[in-house]
Design a protein around this motif. Structure first.
Motif, short mmCIF file in Angstrom:
data_model
loop_
_atom_site.label_atom_id
_atom_site.label_comp_id
_atom_site.label_asym_id
_atom_site.label_seq_id
_atom_site.Cartn_x
_atom_site.Cartn_y
_atom_site.Cartn_z
N PHE A 104 0.85 -1.18 0.00
CA PHE A 104 0.00 0.00 0.00
C PHE A 104 0.89 1.24 0.00
CE2 PHE A 104 -2.77 -3.21 1.95
CZ PHE A 104 -3.91 -3.08 1.17
N PRO A 105 0.41 2.34 -0.53
CA PRO A 105 -0.92 2.57 -1.08
C PRO A 105 -1.09 2.05 -2.51
CG PRO A 105 0.37 4.57 -1.18
CD PRO A 105 1.22 3.56 -0.48
N ILE A 106 -2.37 1.85 -2.90
CA ILE A 106 -2.74 1.44 -4.25
C ILE A 106 -3.62 2.53 -4.83
CG2 ILE A 106 -3.85 -0.34 -5.64
CD1 ILE A 106 -3.37 -2.29 -3.36
N SER A 107 -3.27 2.99 -6.04
CA SER A 107 -4.00 4.13 -6.62
C SER A 107 -4.56 3.78 -7.98
CB SER A 107 -3.07 5.35 -6.74
OG SER A 107 -2.61 5.77 -5.47
N SER A 108 -5.63 4.50 -8.33
CA SER A 108 -6.23 4.39 -9.66
C SER A 108 -6.71 5.78 -10.07
CB SER A 108 -7.39 3.39 -9.64
OG SER A 108 -7.98 3.30 -10.93
N GLU A 109 -6.59 6.10 -11.38
CA GLU A 109 -6.91 7.45 -11.86
C GLU A 109 -7.83 7.39 -13.07
OE1 GLU A 109 -6.55 10.92 -14.45
OE2 GLU A 109 -5.65 8.96 -14.86
N SER A 110 -8.77 8.30 -13.13
CA SER A 110 -9.66 8.43 -14.29
C SER A 110 -10.05 9.88 -14.47
CB SER A 110 -10.92 7.57 -14.10
OG SER A 110 -11.83 7.77 -15.17
N ASP A 111 -9.68 10.45 -15.63
CA ASP A 111 -10.01 11.84 -15.97
C ASP A 111 -9.59 12.82 -14.88
OD1 ASP A 111 -11.06 11.01 -18.35
OD2 ASP A 111 -13.14 11.11 -17.72
N GLY A 112 -8.42 12.61 -14.32
CA GLY A 112 -7.86 13.54 -13.35
C GLY A 112 -8.33 13.28 -11.93
N LEU A 115 -8.08 8.03 -6.95
CA LEU A 115 -8.54 7.33 -5.75
C LEU A 115 -7.39 6.47 -5.24
CD1 LEU A 115 -10.73 6.38 -3.72
CD2 LEU A 115 -11.31 4.59 -5.39
N THR A 116 -7.08 6.57 -3.96
CA THR A 116 -5.97 5.83 -3.35
C THR A 116 -6.48 5.04 -2.15
OG1 THR A 116 -4.38 7.52 -4.02
CG2 THR A 116 -3.68 5.97 -2.31
N VAL A 117 -6.13 3.76 -2.10
CA VAL A 117 -6.39 2.93 -0.93
C VAL A 117 -5.09 2.86 -0.13
CG1 VAL A 117 -7.08 0.66 -0.07
CG2 VAL A 117 -8.16 1.60 -2.12
N ASN A 118 -5.10 3.42 1.05
CA ASN A 118 -3.87 3.51 1.85
C ASN A 118 -3.64 2.28 2.73
OD1 ASN A 118 -3.09 6.34 1.14
ND2 ASN A 118 -5.09 6.78 2.04
N SER A 119 -4.71 1.67 3.21
CA SER A 119 -4.58 0.48 4.05
C SER A 119 -5.92 -0.25 4.10
CB SER A 119 -4.14 0.85 5.48
OG SER A 119 -5.14 1.61 6.14
N VAL A 120 -5.85 -1.56 4.44
CA VAL A 120 -7.03 -2.39 4.64
C VAL A 120 -6.79 -3.19 5.91
CG1 VAL A 120 -8.44 -4.25 3.72
CG2 VAL A 120 -7.48 -2.55 2.17
N ILE A 207 -13.61 5.08 -12.18
CA ILE A 207 -12.44 4.61 -11.43
C ILE A 207 -12.60 3.11 -11.17
CG2 ILE A 207 -11.13 4.84 -9.30
CD1 ILE A 207 -12.11 7.71 -9.09
N GLN A 208 -11.60 2.33 -11.58
CA GLN A 208 -11.60 0.89 -11.41
C GLN A 208 -10.33 0.48 -10.66
OE1 GLN A 208 -14.15 -1.01 -12.43
NE2 GLN A 208 -15.23 0.64 -13.52
N MET A 209 -10.50 -0.41 -9.70
CA MET A 209 -9.34 -0.89 -8.95
C MET A 209 -9.59 -2.38 -8.60
SD MET A 209 -7.68 0.67 -5.44
CE MET A 209 -7.57 2.31 -6.18
N ALA A 210 -8.59 -3.20 -8.88
CA ALA A 210 -8.72 -4.65 -8.62
C ALA A 210 -7.55 -5.15 -7.76
CB ALA A 210 -8.77 -5.42 -9.94
N ASN A 211 -7.72 -6.38 -7.25
CA ASN A 211 -6.67 -7.05 -6.47
C ASN A 211 -6.23 -6.26 -5.25
OD1 ASN A 211 -6.61 -9.24 -8.30
ND2 ASN A 211 -5.21 -8.12 -9.65
N ILE A 212 -7.22 -5.71 -4.55
CA ILE A 212 -6.91 -5.03 -3.27
C ILE A 212 -6.80 -6.11 -2.20
CG2 ILE A 212 -7.69 -3.34 -1.60
CD1 ILE A 212 -9.45 -2.13 -3.84
N PRO A 213 -5.60 -6.35 -1.65
CA PRO A 213 -5.45 -7.47 -0.71
C PRO A 213 -6.07 -7.18 0.65
CG PRO A 213 -3.40 -6.25 -0.91
CD PRO A 213 -4.35 -5.62 -1.90
N ILE A 214 -6.62 -8.22 1.25
CA ILE A 214 -7.17 -8.13 2.60
C ILE A 214 -6.11 -8.65 3.57
CG2 ILE A 214 -8.97 -8.93 4.17
CD1 ILE A 214 -10.82 -9.20 1.80
N THR A 215 -5.62 -7.80 4.43
CA THR A 215 -4.61 -8.21 5.42
C THR A 215 -5.32 -8.66 6.69
OG1 THR A 215 -4.44 -5.92 6.13
CG2 THR A 215 -2.88 -6.68 4.47
N ARG A 216 -4.88 -9.82 7.22
CA ARG A 216 -5.52 -10.38 8.42
C ARG A 216 -4.50 -10.45 9.57
NH1 ARG A 216 -10.43 -12.52 6.90
NH2 ARG A 216 -10.69 -12.84 4.65
#
Length: 216
Positions: A104-112, A115-120, A207-216
């Protein structure tokens, strides 16, 4: 000297008893010899046994004689190994399979719009996604987060609740942070998530984002 009949009778009885005892002893010895015929004392000497088995007194081929110095060396080696000696052979540890850590972080962009996923991470009864949004375009963008769609790696659409994200992003704006919460019971078997978000109502931003891992 006169013969006493009582003494004579006593001597006769003694002689008869002695003769009967001798005869009984002889008969007992004879019976014992007959009973012991064919019975011999076992030979416990190993050399005699080997000689009888080989037939000619030669050493058996399958008999292995160990040398004393080798026996002593083997015993010392075993004692050293059992006491934690340094010369004892140590088993090779099995290789540890390293798991790839979530990055992390994981980011995705569309037309400026970024969206960022910082943690799960799990927080109580929820799986919390810490996210941020930034509008680097020249247009104002609106969102309805009820249209946010998150699926697990089994294709199931999950219920979500979004907190802290603005409904409208001004142009060239700062970064806004928020949290997306998912009931923990709905992701008990999931390992990855996918996310999609579109602006409202034009839906030009996808905005599309795939393979966001789930940490346990």
């Amino acid at each position: 000297m006169k013969w006493n009949s009582t003494i004579g009778l006593t001597l006769i009885l003694l002689a008869a008893m002695l003769g009967a005892g001798i005869m009984s002893a002889v008969a007992g010895m004879k019976i014992g010899r007959e009973a012991l015929k064919g019975i011999t004392q076992p030979d416990t000497r190993p050399t005699n046994n080997l000689t009888k088995q080989s037939g000619n007194g030669s050493r058996r081929d399958d008999l292995v004689l160990l040398q004393e110095d080798k026996i002593i060396a083997s015993v010392k080696e075993r004692m050293s190994g059992g006491a934690g000696g340094t010369n004892a052979a140590k088993p090779t540890p099995a290789p540890v399979k390293e798991e790839q850590a979530a990055k992390f972080p994981i980011s995705s962009e569309s037309d400026g719009i970024i969206l960022t996923v910082n943690s799960v991470q799990f927080q109580g009864e929820f799986l919390a996604l810490s996210v941020s949004l930034q509008n680097s375009s020249n247009d104002s963008i609106k969102f309805l987060y009820s249209f946010l769609e998150i699926k697990d790696d089994q294709g199931r659409t999950l219920s979500t609740n979004t907190e802290g994200l603005p409904s409208e992003l001004p142009p060239s704006s700062q970064t806004y942070s928020g949290t997306i919460r998912i009931p923990a019971t709905s992701v008990d078997k999931a390992t990855k998530l996918s996310l999609s978000l579109a602006d409202y109502p034009d839906q030009q931003v996808q905005i599309q984002m795939a393979n966001i891992p789930i940490t346990r």
